[in-house]
Design a protein around this motif. Structure first.
Motif, PDB file in Angstrom:
ATOM      1  N   LEU A 151      10.567  -5.568 -17.011  1.00 17.25           N
ATOM      2  CA  LEU A 151      11.144  -6.130 -18.230  1.00 17.25           C
ATOM      3  C   LEU A 151      10.035  -6.376 -19.242  1.00 17.25           C
ATOM      4  N   LEU A 152      10.305  -6.098 -20.507  1.00 22.91           N
ATOM      5  CA  LEU A 152       9.417  -6.469 -21.588  1.00 22.91           C
ATOM      6  C   LEU A 152      10.041  -7.690 -22.250  1.00 22.91           C
ATOM      7  N   VAL A 153       9.347  -8.818 -22.140  1.00 21.14           N
ATOM      8  CA  VAL A 153       9.872 -10.099 -22.623  1.00 21.14           C
ATOM      9  C   VAL A 153       9.023 -10.560 -23.804  1.00 21.14           C
ATOM     10  N   THR A 154       9.676 -10.916 -24.898  1.00 27.06           N
ATOM     11  CA  THR A 154       8.973 -11.500 -26.036  1.00 27.06           C
ATOM     12  C   THR A 154       9.579 -12.865 -26.336  1.00 27.06           C
ATOM     13  N   ALA A 189       2.420 -18.532 -32.132  1.00 27.02           N
ATOM     14  CA  ALA A 189       3.741 -18.199 -32.650  1.00 27.02           C
ATOM     15  C   ALA A 189       4.506 -17.177 -31.824  1.00 27.02           C
ATOM     16  N   PHE A 190       3.814 -16.434 -30.953  1.00 33.76           N
ATOM     17  CA  PHE A 190       4.425 -15.269 -30.329  1.00 33.76           C
ATOM     18  C   PHE A 190       3.805 -15.032 -28.954  1.00 33.76           C
ATOM     19  N   GLU A 191       4.643 -14.626 -28.006  1.00 37.79           N
ATOM     20  CA  GLU A 191       4.153 -14.258 -26.678  1.00 37.79           C
ATOM     21  C   GLU A 191       4.904 -13.027 -26.209  1.00 37.79           C
ATOM     22  N   ALA A 192       4.189 -12.116 -25.556  1.00 37.36           N
ATOM     23  CA  ALA A 192       4.816 -10.922 -24.985  1.00 37.36           C
ATOM     24  C   ALA A 192       4.258 -10.702 -23.591  1.00 37.36           C
ATOM     25  N   MET A 193       5.128 -10.296 -22.668  1.00 36.71           N
ATOM     26  CA  MET A 193       4.688 -10.052 -21.292  1.00 36.71           C
ATOM     27  C   MET A 193       5.518  -8.938 -20.674  1.00 36.71           C
ATOM     28  N   GLN A 194       4.915  -8.244 -19.711  1.00 36.80           N
ATOM     29  CA  GLN A 194       5.668  -7.334 -18.871  1.00 36.80           C
ATOM     30  C   GLN A 194       5.938  -8.098 -17.587  1.00 36.80           C
ATOM     31  N   LEU A 195       7.196  -8.222 -17.262  1.00 41.51           N
ATOM     32  CA  LEU A 195       7.622  -8.953 -16.071  1.00 41.51           C
ATOM     33  C   LEU A 195       8.062  -7.936 -15.029  1.00 41.51           C
ATOM     34  N   ILE A 196       7.402  -7.949 -13.872  1.00 41.84           N
ATOM     35  CA  ILE A 196       7.745  -7.056 -12.769  1.00 41.84           C
ATOM     36  C   ILE A 196       8.455  -7.877 -11.702  1.00 41.84           C
ATOM     37  N   LEU A 197       9.660  -7.465 -11.352  1.00 43.19           N
ATOM     38  CA  LEU A 197      10.422  -8.127 -10.292  1.00 43.19           C
ATOM     39  C   LEU A 197      10.775  -7.093  -9.238  1.00 43.19           C
ATOM     40  N   ARG A 198      10.513  -7.414  -8.000  1.00 41.65           N
ATOM     41  CA  ARG A 198      10.875  -6.519  -6.895  1.00 41.65           C
ATOM     42  C   ARG A 198      12.321  -6.792  -6.486  1.00 41.65           C
ATOM     43  N   SER A 199      12.962  -5.816  -5.893  1.00 39.93           N
ATOM     44  CA  SER A 199      14.361  -5.920  -5.487  1.00 39.93           C
ATOM     45  C   SER A 199      14.607  -7.219  -4.719  1.00 39.93           C
ATOM     46  N   GLY A 200      15.609  -7.987  -5.160  1.00 42.47           N
ATOM     47  CA  GLY A 200      15.965  -9.247  -4.518  1.00 42.47           C
ATOM     48  C   GLY A 200      15.172 -10.448  -5.013  1.00 42.47           C
ATOM     49  N   GLU A 201      14.121 -10.211  -5.776  1.00 42.65           N
ATOM     50  CA  GLU A 201      13.303 -11.325  -6.274  1.00 42.65           C
ATOM     51  C   GLU A 201      14.067 -12.097  -7.341  1.00 42.65           C
ATOM     52  N   GLY A 204      15.665 -22.315 -26.034  1.00 49.21           N
ATOM     53  CA  GLY A 204      16.094 -23.394 -25.158  1.00 49.21           C
ATOM     54  C   GLY A 204      17.249 -23.047 -24.233  1.00 49.21           C
ATOM     55  N   GLU A 205      17.747 -21.812 -24.261  1.00 48.00           N
ATOM     56  CA  GLU A 205      18.881 -21.439 -23.414  1.00 48.00           C
ATOM     57  C   GLU A 205      18.429 -21.327 -21.951  1.00 48.00           C
ATOM     58  N   LYS A 206      19.046 -22.108 -21.091  1.00 48.45           N
ATOM     59  CA  LYS A 206      18.718 -22.055 -19.672  1.00 48.45           C
ATOM     60  C   LYS A 206      19.223 -20.738 -19.080  1.00 48.45           C
ATOM     61  N   HIS A 207      18.397 -20.154 -18.202  1.00 46.58           N
ATOM     62  CA  HIS A 207      18.785 -18.898 -17.565  1.00 46.58           C
ATOM     63  C   HIS A 207      17.965 -18.680 -16.297  1.00 46.58           C
ATOM     64  N   SER A 208      18.521 -17.887 -15.408  1.00 50.75           N
ATOM     65  CA  SER A 208      17.804 -17.450 -14.209  1.00 50.75           C
ATOM     66  C   SER A 208      17.896 -15.926 -14.183  1.00 50.75           C
ATOM     67  N   VAL A 209      17.048 -15.306 -13.365  1.00 52.18           N
ATOM     68  CA  VAL A 209      17.010 -13.845 -13.295  1.00 52.18           C
ATOM     69  C   VAL A 209      16.938 -13.434 -11.835  1.00 52.18           C
ATOM     70  N   VAL A 234      12.903 -21.697 -22.217  1.00 52.71           N
ATOM     71  CA  VAL A 234      11.673 -21.654 -23.006  1.00 52.71           C
ATOM     72  C   VAL A 234      11.991 -22.157 -24.411  1.00 52.71           C
ATOM     73  N   PRO A 235      11.007 -22.723 -25.108  1.00 53.23           N
ATOM     74  CA  PRO A 235      11.284 -23.334 -26.403  1.00 53.23           C
ATOM     75  C   PRO A 235      11.470 -22.348 -27.557  1.00 53.23           C
ATOM     76  N   GLY A 236      11.299 -21.065 -27.316  1.00 52.19           N
ATOM     77  CA  GLY A 236      11.421 -20.093 -28.401  1.00 52.19           C
ATOM     78  C   GLY A 236      12.600 -19.159 -28.217  1.00 52.19           C
ATOM     79  N   PHE A 237      12.787 -18.283 -29.198  1.00 52.06           N
ATOM     80  CA  PHE A 237      13.785 -17.227 -29.123  1.00 52.06           C
ATOM     81  C   PHE A 237      13.232 -16.134 -28.203  1.00 52.06           C
ATOM     82  N   VAL A 238      14.062 -15.587 -27.329  1.00 49.63           N
ATOM     83  CA  VAL A 238      13.609 -14.630 -26.326  1.00 49.63           C
ATOM     84  C   VAL A 238      14.331 -13.296 -26.511  1.00 49.63           C
ATOM     85  N   THR A 239      13.565 -12.203 -26.441  1.00 52.40           N
ATOM     86  CA  THR A 239      14.173 -10.888 -26.347  1.00 52.40           C
ATOM     87  C   THR A 239      13.724 -10.272 -25.027  1.00 52.40           C
TER      88      THR A 239
END
Length: 112
Positions: free
Chosen positions: A98-101, A32-44, A85-90, A51-56
């Motif tokens: 980022l803390l993504v749930t 039902a739930f997923e949480a992750m810390q997403l690390i992105l380096r400058s320019g990445e 389901g909202e398409k997005h790029s980062v 994703v099929p769920g609601f995202v924060t």
């Protein structure tokens, strides 16, 4: 080796992007739930996806731009929500954490 996922009441310290330990990590994953810390380096970049769920998303450090239904710059201390389901790029403008749930439909069915 399997990834360690947190158990209820377990505490974890999320590393700063300046730390040698900083890397993208799954924290919790259930049906039902997923949480992750997403690390992105400058320019990445993360290519457009959905994703099929609601995202924060909480920007813990740095700044990123999310390009989806609208383009939004997210800086440290800011929070946002994406519909399921909202398409997005980062793209990261600087080293960022980022803390993504993600909340899946199964969570909604259980709470009804």
């Amino acid at each position: 080796m399997a990834l360690h996922h947190l158990v209820p009441s377990e505490i974890v310290r999320l590393p700063s992007v300046a730390s040698d330990e900083a890397k993208t990590a799954a924290l919790v994953k259930t049906d039902a739930f997923e949480a992750m810390q997403l690390i992105l380096r400058s320019g990445e970049e993360i290519a457009e996806h959905a994703v099929p769920g609601f995202v924060t998303i909480v920007c813990l450090e740095g700044s990123v731009t999310l390009d989806g239904a609208t383009q939004v710059k997210l800086s440290a201390g800011e929070w946002m929500y994406l519909d399921r389901g909202e398409k997005h790029s980062v793209v990261a403008h600087e080293d960022s954490s980022l803390l993504v749930t993600i909340m899946f439909e199964k969570l909604l069915a259980v709470s009804s």
